[in-house]
Design an enzyme around this catalytic site. Sequence first.
Site, short mmCIF file in Angstrom:
data_model
loop_
_atom_site.label_atom_id
_atom_site.label_comp_id
_atom_site.label_asym_id
_atom_site.label_seq_id
_atom_site.Cartn_x
_atom_site.Cartn_y
_atom_site.Cartn_z
N HIS A 63 0.81 -1.22 0.00
CA HIS A 63 0.00 0.00 0.00
C HIS A 63 0.85 1.27 0.00
O HIS A 63 1.96 1.28 0.52
CB HIS A 63 -0.88 0.05 1.26
CG HIS A 63 -1.78 -1.12 1.43
ND1 HIS A 63 -2.12 -1.60 2.67
CD2 HIS A 63 -2.41 -1.92 0.54
CE1 HIS A 63 -2.94 -2.64 2.53
NE2 HIS A 63 -3.12 -2.86 1.24
N LYS A 72 5.99 6.30 7.94
CA LYS A 72 5.43 5.42 8.96
C LYS A 72 6.52 4.91 9.89
O LYS A 72 7.66 4.70 9.47
CB LYS A 72 4.74 4.21 8.31
CG LYS A 72 3.57 4.57 7.42
CD LYS A 72 3.00 3.33 6.74
CE LYS A 72 1.84 3.72 5.84
NZ LYS A 72 1.33 2.57 5.08
N TYR A 132 1.10 1.31 13.88
CA TYR A 132 1.97 2.21 13.13
C TYR A 132 1.53 3.65 13.25
O TYR A 132 0.35 3.95 13.35
CB TYR A 132 2.11 1.78 11.67
CG TYR A 132 0.86 1.48 10.90
CD1 TYR A 132 0.40 2.33 9.91
CD2 TYR A 132 0.14 0.31 11.14
CE1 TYR A 132 -0.74 2.03 9.17
CE2 TYR A 132 -0.99 0.00 10.41
CZ TYR A 132 -1.43 0.87 9.42
OH TYR A 132 -2.55 0.57 8.70
N ASP A 172 -6.60 -6.10 -2.09
CA ASP A 172 -5.18 -6.38 -2.30
C ASP A 172 -4.95 -7.42 -3.39
O ASP A 172 -3.93 -7.40 -4.07
CB ASP A 172 -4.53 -6.84 -1.00
CG ASP A 172 -4.28 -5.69 -0.04
OD1 ASP A 172 -4.44 -4.51 -0.45
OD2 ASP A 172 -3.93 -5.95 1.12
#
Length: 194
Positions: A63, A72, A132, A172
Site C-alpha cells: 500500500h 510510517k 503504526y 489487495d
Amino acid sequence: MAFLFQECPISGLYEIQPKVFGDARGCFLETYNRTDFENAGIKDTFVQDNYSESSKGVVRGLHFQKRYAQSKIVRAIQGRVWDVAVDLRKGSPTFGSYHGVMLDAEKHNEFYIPKGFAHGFMVLSDFAVFEYKCSDFYHPEDEGGIRWDDATIGISWNTFNSMAAPVLSAKDSKNPVFDRARDYFDIDGNWIGD
C-alpha cells in the site's frame, strides 16, 4: 538516547531498537521520542496512530497513499510479522527494490519507512497485533497499491512462511503489478504520478 537507529541498505529506511528496561515485574520502553528521532534525521510530524489484528498467513499490502504520502513507524506489539518496504522514488538507485525487517513483539523493534515507499507485511505467528504511526491522515480516495507477489520486485515471502497461499483482502488481490516505466514519487517522496 533511548533508541538505536540502524540504517538499512535502502537509503531512508531505518530499523529501530528501543532500549528496554526490564526486571522481575516486566519491562518499560519508549516507542517514540521526537527529540531522539529528530537527532537521527527522522523529522516527520506524526498525526495518526493505526492498529490492526491479523491471523497467520495474512498479507496486507503493498500500500501507499499518493498526494497524501505517509511516512510510517511500524511495529508488532504481539506476535511476529515480516514487514516490507518497496522504493517507489524515481531517480533513487534502489527504485523498485525492497527491504524487509522481521518485526517481533518480544524484540520490540520498529521499522521507519519514509514517504515514497509502498508498504506491506505478512503475519508469521498464529496471531499478530500491528501498530503504526503515520505522518498524514488516511485518505481512502488517495490509495495506491502494487501486487504483493509482483515478479519484478520479487519479495521473498515464502522464506519465512511455508503456507501454500496467503490470506488477502479482495482489494489487495486486485492491486496492479509494478511498472518500472511509471512515475510514482520523486526522490523526496512527493507524488509525481498520474
